[in-house]
Design a protein around this motif. Structure first.
Motif, mmCIF file in Angstrom:
data_model
loop_
_atom_site.group_PDB
_atom_site.id
_atom_site.type_symbol
_atom_site.label_atom_id
_atom_site.label_comp_id
_atom_site.label_asym_id
_atom_site.label_seq_id
_atom_site.Cartn_x
_atom_site.Cartn_y
_atom_site.Cartn_z
ATOM 1 N N TYR A 120 0.831 -1.207 0.000
ATOM 2 C CA TYR A 120 0.000 0.000 0.000
ATOM 3 C C TYR A 120 0.869 1.262 0.000
ATOM 4 O O TYR A 120 0.557 2.258 -0.671
ATOM 5 C CB TYR A 120 -0.909 0.014 1.231
ATOM 6 N N VAL A 121 1.973 1.224 0.752
ATOM 7 C CA VAL A 121 2.920 2.351 0.756
ATOM 8 C C VAL A 121 3.508 2.526 -0.645
ATOM 9 O O VAL A 121 3.635 3.647 -1.158
ATOM 10 C CB VAL A 121 4.027 2.119 1.793
ATOM 11 N N PHE A 122 3.877 1.423 -1.256
ATOM 12 C CA PHE A 122 4.392 1.395 -2.620
ATOM 13 C C PHE A 122 3.376 2.020 -3.576
ATOM 14 O O PHE A 122 3.703 2.875 -4.415
ATOM 15 C CB PHE A 122 4.683 -0.067 -2.968
ATOM 16 N N TYR A 123 2.125 1.629 -3.442
ATOM 17 C CA TYR A 123 1.042 2.128 -4.289
ATOM 18 C C TYR A 123 0.857 3.640 -4.103
ATOM 19 O O TYR A 123 0.680 4.380 -5.081
ATOM 20 C CB TYR A 123 -0.240 1.390 -3.921
ATOM 21 N N ALA A 124 0.925 4.097 -2.847
ATOM 22 C CA ALA A 124 0.771 5.525 -2.563
ATOM 23 C C ALA A 124 1.890 6.335 -3.200
ATOM 24 O O ALA A 124 1.669 7.451 -3.696
ATOM 25 C CB ALA A 124 0.741 5.756 -1.050
ATOM 26 N N GLU A 125 3.099 5.783 -3.208
ATOM 27 C CA GLU A 125 4.224 6.478 -3.825
ATOM 28 C C GLU A 125 4.029 6.600 -5.330
ATOM 29 O O GLU A 125 4.347 7.632 -5.927
ATOM 30 C CB GLU A 125 5.527 5.732 -3.512
ATOM 31 N N VAL A 126 3.481 5.573 -5.947
ATOM 32 C CA VAL A 126 3.193 5.637 -7.381
ATOM 33 C C VAL A 126 2.169 6.737 -7.667
ATOM 34 O O VAL A 126 2.323 7.514 -8.619
ATOM 35 C CB VAL A 126 2.674 4.277 -7.894
#
Length: 223
Positions: A120-126
């Motif tokens: 989810y953190v990865f997704y937010a960064e995208v």
């Protein structure tokens, strides 16, 4: 604040929450399915927070993320396959709880929960890096190629994040049969990417050159 956009976002959020809860708990035949409660919390609490942030800071991005009107016939097929995967996978997970099919150990459930939050953190960064991140496959007006950050490592980091998110879901639910169903997702997303890259290469200036510089689509050194 755009009240119409807020209403649309809330409707989409609560309809998704109610639908997923209904699938899981009706199939399980019990509200005691604690893994389902865990998944609902992990999925929808961050989603609600992210929606509020986008509504305040980037309403146009939120509007794009809410748009599900695919124009490409290939992408409509991808959506139908994805819906079938989710439907079958979640129902199997609930039935697995009811009948005790291949229930996974608690340590694996919590490990998958940790990976899910990382994804989810990865997704937010995208989302932070790419303001053109529509949910549909299209070339937008004045769109530019994003090649920095995660986009300098793989061409589709959003799909990399969703790959990890979706493969963690059945593990959080403690269901091996559901996990086997969700293993179809890499093949579904590969079909989406093939069509998306064709659309981008034809309509987005510089995308062909970007493909030669960033060779991997989802996973560095793999594909």
């Amino acid at each position: 604040m755009d009240k119409k956009l807020l209403a649309k976002a809330l409707l989409r959020f609560f309809s998704g929450l109610i639908l997923l809860a209904a699938l899981l708990f009706l199939a399980a035949g019990s509200f005691g399915y604690w893994q389902a409660w865990l998944l609902l919390a992990l999925l929808f609490v961050p989603m609600f927070a992210a929606g509020l942030i986008m509504l305040k800071r980037s309403p146009e991005l939120l509007r794009k993320r809410l748009n599900l009107d695919e124009r490409e016939a290939e992408q409509k097929t991808v959506l139908r396959l994805s819906a079938l995967m989710f439907l079958l996978g979640f129902i199997l997970a609930g039935l697995g709880y009811r009948f005790g099919w291949s229930l996974l150990p608690d340590w694996l459930v919590f490990a998958a929960a940790g990976l899910f939050l990382l994804a989810y953190v990865f997704y937010a960064e995208v989302l932070r890096e790419n303001a053109y991140l529509s949910r549909t496959v299209e070339v937008q007006e004045n769109q530019q190629v994003i090649d920095s950050g995660l986009y300098g490592i793989v061409r589709h980091p959003m799909y990399s994040a969703t790959l990890l998110l979706f493969l963690c879901m059945p593990l959080i639910l403690g269901s091996l049969p559901s996990f086997l169903v969700f293993c179809a997702y890499p093949f579904i997303i590969a079909k989406r990417i093939a069509n998306e890259e064709k659309v981008l290469e034809e309509g987005l200036e510089g995308y062909g050159e970007y493909k030669t510089r960033v060779k991997y689509r989802l996973i560095p050194f793999v594909w």
